[in-house]
Write an enzyme that holds these catalytic residues in place. Sequence first.
Site, short mmCIF file in Angstrom:
data_model
loop_
_atom_site.label_atom_id
_atom_site.label_comp_id
_atom_site.label_asym_id
_atom_site.label_seq_id
_atom_site.Cartn_x
_atom_site.Cartn_y
_atom_site.Cartn_z
N LYS A 100 8.92 22.51 49.23
CA LYS A 100 8.08 22.87 48.07
C LYS A 100 7.05 21.81 47.74
CE LYS A 100 12.28 21.46 47.18
NZ LYS A 100 13.66 21.83 47.35
N GLY A 129 15.52 29.18 46.63
CA GLY A 129 16.56 29.16 47.67
C GLY A 129 16.67 30.50 48.37
N ILE A 131 16.75 33.43 47.12
CA ILE A 131 16.15 34.58 46.42
C ILE A 131 14.82 34.98 47.05
CG2 ILE A 131 15.28 35.42 44.20
CD1 ILE A 131 16.86 33.20 42.83
N GLY A 182 25.13 19.47 48.66
CA GLY A 182 23.85 19.65 49.37
C GLY A 182 22.79 20.35 48.54
N GLU A 185 17.93 16.97 45.71
CA GLU A 185 16.92 16.38 46.58
C GLU A 185 17.42 15.02 47.06
OE1 GLU A 185 13.76 18.06 47.23
OE2 GLU A 185 15.24 19.49 46.50
N LYS A 200 7.82 24.16 42.18
CA LYS A 200 8.08 25.60 42.37
C LYS A 200 7.23 26.45 41.42
CE LYS A 200 12.68 24.62 44.14
NZ LYS A 200 14.06 24.31 43.75
N GLY A 298 21.22 24.99 48.52
CA GLY A 298 22.38 24.96 49.41
C GLY A 298 21.99 25.31 50.83
#
Length: 409
Positions: A100, A129, A131, A182, A185, A200, A298
């Site tokens: 990003k 992520g 979505i 995980g 950042e 984002k 993730g």
Amino acid sequence: MSKVAVLGYGVVGSGTVELFYKNKEKIVKKMGRELDIKYILDIRDFPDSPYKEKFTKSIDSIVDDPEVTIVAEVMGGVGDAYNYTKKCLEKGKSVVTSNKELVAKKGAELLKIASEHGCNFLFEASTGGAIPIIRPLHQCLAGNDITAIAGILNGTTNFILTKMINEQMSFSDALTMAQKLGYAEKDPTADIEGHDACRKICILSSLAFGKHVYPEWVHCEGITKLTLEDSCYAENWGGAIKLIGSVKRTEDGKILPMVRPAFVCGGNQLSHISDVFNGIMVYGDAVDEVMFYGRGAGKLPTASAIVADIVDAAKMNGTSISQTWEDSDDNSFIADYKEDVVPMYVRVKGSDKGKISAAFGDVEYLTRDGQPDDELAFIVTAMPEKDFDSKLPAIGGEVLGNIRVLELD
Ligand code: HSE
């Protein structure tokens, strides 16, 4: 046959390779032609990896290999990631990315290079992520005049807030857990100070409104000043405090992007989103509102979006989609957030109701268990934030909390 190179074998890179080979048969069947990963670029050695023959330390071996038509950039940052992406696009190789920062800072330039070279720069994994939000915003909602977007765009901070409030976990324990899973950042400051969510909302704003929004133009606050006390008031009020990235078109035709914690009322679905999940509301003139929901960070959730972009890039081989926006020279189209008309939550120690009503008129008082006698919490009706700021000192006492209330229409 399309050959793919994966740049970076960290959380997302290894997830991409794992997911690709787990579902390769189904992916190839859906595509109708062969697709395979030929290279994995990483400076580290992975002698025990089942994919060890694919590793390379040389970007040139990838850039100069005509068989490679798709590159997945999952390294992060804007140093090598930017240089390698540019090189690959200039060679006509499509690049898909979860980065990003790269899209928010260099998106307009990289999209232009891609279109000039008949390839694609795709970034579904950069926001939300797992979505699907980039493609729906660009394609499925293309018939709408988008008026606003608001969402929980950072999984790590939503995870931390959920753990702190629901399980009374400390901030640092919750952050450590998010790192182990995980989600966070490399430098988690980007999560907790709101910079990740800011990148984002820049991407979503650029896509929805057609002009590149650079992160330095966006007012951004993280979650470090939030307290459990403020959350208790929010819960008793029937809502929750969430870190919200939002953008809306203002009456003068500008746009107002920002990242800030917000009181979100219980009637808004964003208030119910917990853990690492993200939720994004998109408001348009035809759809009214639509919501996108799923795991926002993730390994495999992010890999899901990367693999989807790889498949799309392979299907579009040789054509360039119009998922793009103009670059912008200045920020004159960005509204001043202090002009925004917004209700505000205040928590104050040592003030009184007389002073509060003299300053703000009728306010809505909130309560919480264990509320000290000298503490008051209330919501001020909507007014330009600069007016709120100028009235606030008149209530006296010590202001302990001051959070916007989310309202988009
Ligand atoms: N650190 C990011 C998050 C990863 O927590 O949302 C996904 O972009």
